[in-house]
Write a protein that holds these residues in place. Structure first.
Motif, PDB file in Angstrom:
ATOM      1  N   GLN A 267     -16.682 -20.453 -29.150  1.00  0.00           N
ATOM      2  CA  GLN A 267     -17.286 -21.780 -29.002  1.00  0.00           C
ATOM      3  C   GLN A 267     -16.385 -22.643 -28.107  1.00  0.00           C
ATOM      4  O   GLN A 267     -15.578 -23.429 -28.610  1.00  0.00           O
ATOM      5  CB  GLN A 267     -17.475 -22.447 -30.365  1.00  0.00           C
ATOM      6  CG  GLN A 267     -18.450 -21.757 -31.283  1.00  0.00           C
ATOM      7  CD  GLN A 267     -19.884 -21.867 -30.798  1.00  0.00           C
ATOM      8  OE1 GLN A 267     -20.216 -22.726 -29.975  1.00  0.00           O
ATOM      9  NE2 GLN A 267     -20.748 -20.989 -31.287  1.00  0.00           N
ATOM     10  N   PRO A 268     -16.492 -22.513 -26.798  1.00  0.00           N
ATOM     11  CA  PRO A 268     -15.595 -23.249 -25.882  1.00  0.00           C
ATOM     12  C   PRO A 268     -15.691 -24.761 -25.984  1.00  0.00           C
ATOM     13  O   PRO A 268     -14.769 -25.466 -25.552  1.00  0.00           O
ATOM     14  CB  PRO A 268     -16.043 -22.761 -24.501  1.00  0.00           C
ATOM     15  CG  PRO A 268     -16.753 -21.469 -24.748  1.00  0.00           C
ATOM     16  CD  PRO A 268     -17.392 -21.612 -26.077  1.00  0.00           C
ATOM     17  N   THR A 269     -16.783 -25.270 -26.547  1.00  0.00           N
ATOM     18  CA  THR A 269     -16.940 -26.721 -26.647  1.00  0.00           C
ATOM     19  C   THR A 269     -16.240 -27.317 -27.866  1.00  0.00           C
ATOM     20  O   THR A 269     -16.164 -28.536 -28.001  1.00  0.00           O
ATOM     21  CB  THR A 269     -18.429 -27.106 -26.699  1.00  0.00           C
ATOM     22  OG1 THR A 269     -19.034 -26.483 -27.844  1.00  0.00           O
ATOM     23  CG2 THR A 269     -19.149 -26.666 -25.429  1.00  0.00           C
ATOM     24  N   GLU A 270     -15.733 -26.475 -28.753  1.00  0.00           N
ATOM     25  CA  GLU A 270     -15.044 -26.980 -29.948  1.00  0.00           C
ATOM     26  C   GLU A 270     -13.585 -27.281 -29.590  1.00  0.00           C
ATOM     27  O   GLU A 270     -12.660 -26.544 -29.942  1.00  0.00           O
ATOM     28  CB  GLU A 270     -15.162 -25.977 -31.095  1.00  0.00           C
ATOM     29  CG  GLU A 270     -16.601 -25.811 -31.572  1.00  0.00           C
ATOM     30  CD  GLU A 270     -16.705 -25.078 -32.895  1.00  0.00           C
ATOM     31  OE1 GLU A 270     -15.765 -25.161 -33.703  1.00  0.00           O
ATOM     32  OE2 GLU A 270     -17.748 -24.434 -33.127  1.00  0.00           O
ATOM     33  N   LEU A 271     -13.411 -28.407 -28.904  1.00  0.00           N
ATOM     34  CA  LEU A 271     -12.124 -28.730 -28.296  1.00  0.00           C
ATOM     35  C   LEU A 271     -11.021 -28.993 -29.314  1.00  0.00           C
ATOM     36  O   LEU A 271      -9.836 -28.951 -28.964  1.00  0.00           O
ATOM     37  CB  LEU A 271     -12.278 -29.948 -27.376  1.00  0.00           C
ATOM     38  CG  LEU A 271     -13.302 -29.820 -26.242  1.00  0.00           C
ATOM     39  CD1 LEU A 271     -13.272 -31.071 -25.369  1.00  0.00           C
ATOM     40  CD2 LEU A 271     -13.049 -28.582 -25.401  1.00  0.00           C
ATOM     41  N   LEU A 300     -11.246 -31.700 -20.542  1.00  0.00           N
ATOM     42  CA  LEU A 300     -12.589 -31.272 -20.909  1.00  0.00           C
ATOM     43  C   LEU A 300     -13.368 -32.308 -21.708  1.00  0.00           C
ATOM     44  O   LEU A 300     -14.594 -32.192 -21.845  1.00  0.00           O
ATOM     45  CB  LEU A 300     -12.513 -29.975 -21.725  1.00  0.00           C
ATOM     46  CG  LEU A 300     -12.000 -28.739 -20.970  1.00  0.00           C
ATOM     47  CD1 LEU A 300     -11.763 -27.586 -21.933  1.00  0.00           C
ATOM     48  CD2 LEU A 300     -12.984 -28.322 -19.884  1.00  0.00           C
ATOM     49  N   ASP A 301     -12.677 -33.307 -22.256  1.00  0.00           N
ATOM     50  CA  ASP A 301     -13.325 -34.267 -23.148  1.00  0.00           C
ATOM     51  C   ASP A 301     -13.621 -35.561 -22.397  1.00  0.00           C
ATOM     52  O   ASP A 301     -12.701 -36.192 -21.849  1.00  0.00           O
ATOM     53  CB  ASP A 301     -12.427 -34.545 -24.346  1.00  0.00           C
ATOM     54  CG  ASP A 301     -13.167 -35.236 -25.480  1.00  0.00           C
ATOM     55  OD1 ASP A 301     -14.296 -35.705 -25.252  1.00  0.00           O
ATOM     56  OD2 ASP A 301     -12.618 -35.305 -26.585  1.00  0.00           O
ATOM     57  N   SER A 302     -14.863 -35.969 -22.390  1.00  0.00           N
ATOM     58  CA  SER A 302     -15.221 -37.216 -21.700  1.00  0.00           C
ATOM     59  C   SER A 302     -14.594 -38.429 -22.376  1.00  0.00           C
ATOM     60  O   SER A 302     -14.319 -39.436 -21.734  1.00  0.00           O
ATOM     61  CB  SER A 302     -16.745 -37.382 -21.652  1.00  0.00           C
ATOM     62  OG  SER A 302     -17.288 -37.369 -22.969  1.00  0.00           O
TER      63      SER A 302
END
Length: 389
Positions: A267-271, A300-302
């Motif tokens: 899960q690459p979005t689970e920063l 990676l996080d806005s």
């Protein structure tokens, strides 16, 4: 300098460079464990700052004072709590640490450990009887710090659950009149809101069982419990997180990093896993890789507030105050009303000897929180130091 003073300084230096053999030799020769360096540090404080349990144990056994404060008003006990060094924290508690003592911000050991997500340290503090609803001079309790400075993810939910179970008051307001629950709502921390409302948060049975084991330090059994569940559900990142967490708490940091990396691959979005990786590298005393993990999450996080803030905390811990100021400036450009950011910036500037700039930074905190005497006192001290330069 007398031979006794020279031996005391040598003991501090040996602790600072983590030379256990030299520490033993100096102790056997009668070196004074109560001696201090120019920063007011004892040898024990130097050992705690390096998270060296072996040397800390030697010094405590030799009679070093776990409550002795350095020039920043930190004691070995408070330092261990603030940095999440739960093994050393337990040593200081066994040696008579004053659980009511507070740092220069008026916070107990529980507050910074809650702020930074040091789950095991939070548990140790609560088990020792540290007051759960103590409020520091910034107007925050441990619960407020965990909500406001956390991200509502797995780790902070666990911290908050411990605090709530210990009686943390979710309606206790900060200096702006906002409660922990209101902050959680504004930050859309849905899991946290459920915890604050006393709801049962459904969880995998293996996680419930494993957590109960981990809280008793039965890590091998906890990991085995999770591994059994992973055999049936290998893609479950909740399970992988807990396996990594238990590995890290038991000191197996490299293995924890592997698990966190496995979760990111799934899960690459689970920063948030970059945050866990950063802390594992920190505990491995590898600042380059720890900072790279923070930077990856920031890129990676806005909304990079969480990662940038905790990166700045780590930079201050490393004594890299110039870089910490840069991070604070970036945060203040986004949120100029955050008086806590201005306060942290001012403290880094003071550490750099930039007292005029420190006074200016603290003025921004005064503008946004004019009723807080802490900021006025720090401005007065900075101006006094400026006159002495």
């Amino acid at each position: 300098m007398s031979n006794l003073q020279a031996d005391a300084i040598a003991l501090i230096l040996a602790s600072d460079r983590e030379d256990a053999a030299a520490v033993r030799r100096l102790l056997e020769a009668g070196a004074d464990v109560h001696g201090r360096d120019a920063n007011g540090r004892t040898a024990l404080m130097a050992a705690v700052q390096k998270n060296n349990e072996e040397i800390a144990s030697l010094l405590i056994a030799a009679g070093s004072d776990v409550n002795a404060r350095d020039n920043t008003m930190l004691s070995p006990y408070l330092c261990a709590g603030a940095n999440g060094f739960h093994h050393i924290l337990r040593l200081t508690l066994a040696a008579g640490a004053d659980i009511r003592s507070v740092n220069r911000f008026g916070g107990t050991a529980l507050l910074p450990s809650s702020e930074k997500g040091y789950l095991k340290t939070v548990q140790v503090c609560l088990d020792a009887g540290v007051a759960v609803n103590h409020v520091n001079n910034l107007g925050w309790s441990a619960l407020l710090e965990a909500v406001v400075l956390g991200n509502g993810g797995r780790l902070y939910a666990d911290v908050i659950e411990l605090l709530v179970l210990a009686g943390a008051d979710a309606e206790l307001p900060d200096r702006d009149g906002k409660s922990s629950r209101r902050h959680a709502e504004e930050m859309n921390q849905q899991q946290v809101i459920k915890l604050l409302d006393g709801e049962n948060v459904d969880s995998h049975p293996a996680i419930v069982n494993a957590n109960a084991l981990a809280r008793q330090d039965r890590y091998e059994e906890a990991i085995a419990e999770v591994d059994r569940a992973l055999q049936a559900d290998g893609g479950n990142t909740d399970l992988i997180y807990y396996k990594g967490s238990f590995l890290a708490e038991s000191g197996n940091y490299e293995e924890a990093i592997v698990e966190y990396g496995r979760a990111l691959a799934l899960q690459p979005t689970e920063l948030e896993f970059y945050f866990y990786i950063a802390n594992a590298w920190r505990l491995l005393k590898n600042p380059g890789r720890a900072l790279a993990s923070y930077d990856r999450a920031i890129s990676l996080d806005s909304d990079d507030t969480f990662y940038r803030y905790h990166k700045s905390n780590y930079l201050r811990e490393l004594g890299r105050h110039e870089e910490a100021v840069i991070e604070m400036d970036r945060l203040l450009a986004q949120q100029p009303h955050r008086y806590d950011f201005s306060f942290h910036k001012a403290n880094s500037l003071r550490s750099l000897g930039k007292h005029r700039e420190a006074a200016d930074a603290i003025e921004n905190a005064i503008v946004h929180d004019p009723g807080n005497p802490l900021y006025r006192e720090h401005k007065r001290q900075s101006l006094q130091l400026l006159e002495q330069q």
